[in-house]
Design an enzyme around this catalytic site. Sequence first.
Site, PDB file in Angstrom:
ATOM      1  N   LYS A   1       0.848  -1.185   0.000  1.00  0.00           N
ATOM      2  CA  LYS A   1       0.000   0.000   0.000  1.00  0.00           C
ATOM      3  C   LYS A   1       0.890   1.244   0.000  1.00  0.00           C
ATOM      4  CE  LYS A   1      -4.153   1.889   2.187  1.00  0.00           C
ATOM      5  NZ  LYS A   1      -5.182   1.726   3.233  1.00  0.00           N
TER       6      LYS A   1
ATOM      7  N   ARG B   1     -24.911  -0.416   8.332  1.00  0.00           N
ATOM      8  CA  ARG B   1     -24.763  -1.860   8.192  1.00  0.00           C
ATOM      9  C   ARG B   1     -25.064  -2.601   9.491  1.00  0.00           C
ATOM     10  NH1 ARG B   1     -19.474  -1.101   4.485  1.00  0.00           N
ATOM     11  NH2 ARG B   1     -18.510  -0.492   6.438  1.00  0.00           N
TER      12      ARG B   1
ATOM     13  N   GLU C   1     -19.029  -3.683  11.219  1.00  0.00           N
ATOM     14  CA  GLU C   1     -19.847  -2.843  12.094  1.00  0.00           C
ATOM     15  C   GLU C   1     -20.910  -3.639  12.848  1.00  0.00           C
ATOM     16  OE1 GLU C   1     -17.974  -0.301   9.032  1.00  0.00           O
ATOM     17  OE2 GLU C   1     -19.106  -2.187   8.963  1.00  0.00           O
TER      18      GLU C   1
END
Length: 615
Positions: A277, A389, A361
């Site tokens: 990344k 969610r 979540e």
Amino acid sequence: MIQQSDIPDLKKVTDSEAEALCTRLRAGLIDTVSRTGGHLASNLGAVEITVALHRVFDFERDRLVFDVGHQCYTHKILTGRADQMRDLRSFGGIAGFPKPVESPCDAFVAGHASNSVSVAVGMARARTLTGADYDVVALIGDGALTGGLAYEGLSDAGNSGERLIVILNDNGMSITKNVGGVADHLARQRLKPQYLRFKKGYRKVMSVVPGGKAVYRVTHKIKKAVKDTLLPCSLFEDMGFTYLGPVDGHDVRGLTRLLRYAKEMETPVLLHVRTVKGKGYPPAERNPDRFHGVGRFCIQTGEPLQSSGPSFSKAFGDALCALAAKDDKICAVTAAMQDGTGLGTFFQRFPARAFDVGIAEGHAVTMSAGMAKQGMTPVFAVYSSFLQRACDMLIHDVALQQLHLVLAVDRAGLVGEDGETHHGVFDAALLDTVPGMTVLCPSSFAELRSMLEYAVHQVKGPVALRYPRGGEGNYRGDSGRGRSAVLRQGRDVTLVGYGLLINQILECAELLADDGVSAEVVKLNTITPIDVDAVSKSVSRTGRLLVAEEAAEANCVGQRLLSALALRGAAPGRAALCNLGRFFVTHGSVAQLHKLCGLDGRSLYQKALEVCAHG
């Protein structure tokens, strides 16, 4: 900044030309995001994968589903939008996420994590049912594999028998690395061209030779038993995938070859690629979290061009640390958003009471319910759009038992350049449907601190503290100890609002005063339940009402307030509800979006004049 004329026909480029293109694309991404802001580190890590995909597939016909969509910048450049990147995430410009209305090459809107495999298997099944001919690819990574929906999709896709490819972009945030030299050696051997050709030919021969299928099944089981002992990839193969990897995600030659091989297979294929990344930009490689989502910055130093200043997120994190220092039952929970929600310092100071559960979540809410049931005080900090969610868990695991869970709902209201997928415009309505829920709305840092203490120590049952992205406005007061507060006395019209939008409402009142219209400003500190008494008292004097809010129209505070007043027989003679309507709001600066939606001070002033003219 890379130009559209710089993009060659990827079906014709050589391997060396593809490598050179990746270098130019990476430099172009750094230049673009330094000017516009956006998601940098994740896009730098996906350059070679994206170029290889475009060399093998035709995404005007084939389907590429991103997960998460903030990896899509290279894809946008390669699909005719290079010249539009200068307006990336700007009002009227292209979005920072895949958007089918921008290009037929964007297969699906992708702003939240973990849904790509489910979408991909749905597209593959639609292809089968309609007799169409196209390939389906899901590119999942950057932590998306920590979400439970990803595993639901993988389980179904692997057993579906459909022809599809799942690419795991493993930058160290989703899955663990293989361990040991033997595992690495075997992985390399399994991906050599001669091995792949032999495997394909052996399978073909055994399918036509008498008794060959039985022999193939026996040898396959033996090979699988040996491989499972040495290579930790059995999870995906047990799901039904043909597993390829792990491979270097920055080797565009090797990726192109493997994708061509995977394309020829008639089964679900999982290609595991390892990436870095922030690849190619040292500041992002050293600190990928900081360069995940950035504002404009100096390329030479990596430093932001403009200081972000104090924010509600930082004020929340500091206030929670102060409370936790005095109360060892307070715990902090986040779903892969430690720094984004201001919890970085809490994790450093109280590591035993800090829990990052990944992009999960629903699990965060239910885990918090378990903690609350056993006497702890969990505080779950979550972006408003991500909280959506976990609605099922809020109702069944928290509210049903009236457990004391504190929700710190960050990014409530319009968030700006991230656009439709990230605006926090539904939580006010959704939370109001949860029995026993209390929803608090600070308008300043001072109110956030006092309301957080109130939520932690005095509210019973579930409670949400919702606040916006960024800093406070001109209003810096602290009237948050009551359910509402009258900030300005008036006789002609009642203006009602909450949260940071109270600044625009106060501006509206000033403009009205210049015209000789006396406006009373009522600020709601609690929007569930609403202080109907305070508003009714004001409306009984003014006879007119305007309610302004950064929320979707359905079940908004204004609708609930008007209904309550009508049931009391106290409805105003004239009223206006100013909100975001029943459509999704585009991307742009918050100020631009306020004006677009009629929520800036001058637009509210014009609407209030209409209310007064017809009152």
